[in-house]
Scaffold this active site. Structure first.
Site, mmCIF file in Angstrom:
data_model
loop_
_atom_site.group_PDB
_atom_site.id
_atom_site.type_symbol
_atom_site.label_atom_id
_atom_site.label_comp_id
_atom_site.label_asym_id
_atom_site.label_seq_id
_atom_site.Cartn_x
_atom_site.Cartn_y
_atom_site.Cartn_z
ATOM 1 N N ASP A 91 4.019 -34.430 1.640
ATOM 2 C CA ASP A 91 3.023 -34.028 0.648
ATOM 3 C C ASP A 91 1.695 -33.703 1.324
ATOM 4 O O ASP A 91 1.336 -34.317 2.330
ATOM 5 C CB ASP A 91 2.806 -35.146 -0.372
ATOM 6 C CG ASP A 91 2.242 -36.408 0.254
ATOM 7 O OD1 ASP A 91 1.014 -36.644 0.157
ATOM 8 O OD2 ASP A 91 3.016 -37.162 0.884
ATOM 9 N N SER A 92 0.985 -32.741 0.768
ATOM 10 C CA SER A 92 -0.366 -32.395 1.202
ATOM 11 C C SER A 92 -0.386 -32.068 2.696
ATOM 12 O O SER A 92 0.314 -31.157 3.143
ATOM 13 C CB SER A 92 -1.326 -33.528 0.825
ATOM 14 O OG SER A 92 -2.671 -33.096 0.891
ATOM 15 N N ALA A 93 -1.150 -32.810 3.492
ATOM 16 C CA ALA A 93 -1.149 -32.565 4.940
ATOM 17 C C ALA A 93 0.237 -32.777 5.522
ATOM 18 O O ALA A 93 0.632 -32.109 6.489
ATOM 19 C CB ALA A 93 -2.155 -33.479 5.629
ATOM 20 N N ILE A 108 5.538 -30.713 -0.923
ATOM 21 C CA ILE A 108 4.913 -31.182 -2.156
ATOM 22 C C ILE A 108 3.407 -30.977 -2.065
ATOM 23 O O ILE A 108 2.746 -31.540 -1.195
ATOM 24 C CB ILE A 108 5.225 -32.669 -2.394
ATOM 25 C CG1 ILE A 108 6.736 -32.923 -2.371
ATOM 26 C CG2 ILE A 108 4.621 -33.134 -3.721
ATOM 27 C CD1 ILE A 108 7.105 -34.404 -2.359
#
Length: 333
Positions: A173-175, A209
């Site tokens: 997710d994200s980074a 994500i």
């Protein structure tokens, strides 16, 4: 247990307050940097230990890989299974946190990996990579690549006994989703698979994500104001002091000159976006670009929720729906 160099060191005991030790950089609740060099991560909860999860029956343990570590998750289904034909898919998960916060031992991630491993069922490998600013990028990328290659080598008895190396997924997710993209693009990953199983894609799939990508040019309904675009890249520049370009291919995989997305070393890609996330349009644009380059993309957009909502509201209906969709993607032929 993780080594002293791993992301578990992101949980130091705060030093006594010094009025002269003023904050020199702050990135919301993720990171606070003081004049003395002291670093605080206000959002990060105390780590949880691995072990047996009573709610799911999943067992977990930490493995030290040197510069980084991984937390392995073994569901009850693996223990009950017998024979090579019943081996489980392997999900290598990379946590988010802007390259500067969180770890595999963060409570929200530990809960999610227990549930994901049980629901699939799958063998989970949650990577505990080094964080900036103590370890600037590319340390995090390097650690995750090392962890993926270690997984593919089946050096651990759980992976060797229960993991189906023909069904390896990267997810994050994200980074962490950003890192997963670059894992799927890395020539070492493709080369490893070519040696082990000629003609087979190295990875069965990738799940991104709410991926943290950015760029100098707006996509979709992103604000076009240059000041906003520069602000959106501020944490990236801090975590990666070796670049001053928000179109660095590591942050903008769709930038001119970035490696072609047709080279993604996986059969299928799933991209999750959230309506209330300012990264929503970037995730959609990435999914569209991958679809145009090679196909095999599934886009899940969650309405009425924000960035990584499933970590903060794991029992809400939409978090459960996202988990069901991920499980279906991982278990698809």
């Amino acid at each position: 247990m993780a080594s002293s160099n791993s992301a578990f060191s992101a949980f130091p005991v705060p030093a006594p307050a010094d009025p002269a030790d003023e904050v020199v950089r702050e990135f919301g609740p993720l990171l606070r940097v003081y004049k003395s060099g002291r670093v605080e991560r206000p959002l990060v909860a105390p780590p949880v230990e691995p072990g047996h999860d009573a709610a799911t029956g999943v067992r977990s343990r930490d493995v030290d890989l040197g510069a980084c570590s991984v937390r392995l998750y073994l569901p009850q289904a693996a223990v009950a299974a017998d024979g090579a034909g019943s081996k489980l898919p392997v999900v290598v998960y990379v946590h988010g946190g802007g390259f500067v916060a969180e770890s595999a031992a963060s409570p929200n991630y530990h809960l999610f990996l227990n549930r994901l491993a049980a629901a699939c069922p799958a063998l989970g490998v949650s990577v505990d990579y080094r964080l900036a600013p103590e370890n600037p990028i590319p340390a995090g990328y390097d650690d995750c690549l090392a962890a993926l290659k270690w997984t593919l080598s089946a050096a651990d008895p759980w992976v060797a006994a229960h993991g189906d190396l023909g069904r390896v997924f990267v997810a994050g997710d994200s980074a962490g989703a950003n890192i997963c993209h670059h894992l799927a693009m890395h020539p070492d990953v493709r080369g490893h698979a070519a040696a082990a199983a000629p003609g087979r894609a190295p990875l069965k799939g990738a799940v991104l994500i709410h991926p943290w990508f950015w760029g100098s040019e707006a996509v979709g309904e992103e604000p076009r104001d240059p000041a906003f675009r520069a602000m959106g890249a501020g944490l990236w520049f801090f975590a990666c002091p070796g670049t001053s370009d928000m179109d660095d291919p590591r942050m903008n995989p769709m930038a001119p000159g970035a490696p072609g997305l047709e080279a993604l070393a996986c059969d299928r890609v799933m991209v999750c976006a959230a309506e209330g996330d300012f990264l929503r349009w970037r995730g959609r644009a990435y999914a569209e670009a991958v679809a145009a380059a090679r196909g095999g993309v599934e886009l899940l957009e969650t309405m009425g929720e924000g960035h990584v909502f499933y970590l903060f509201k794991p029992d809400c209906d939409k978090a459960k729906e996202m988990l069901v969709k991920m499980v279906a993607f991982i278990n698809a032929p």
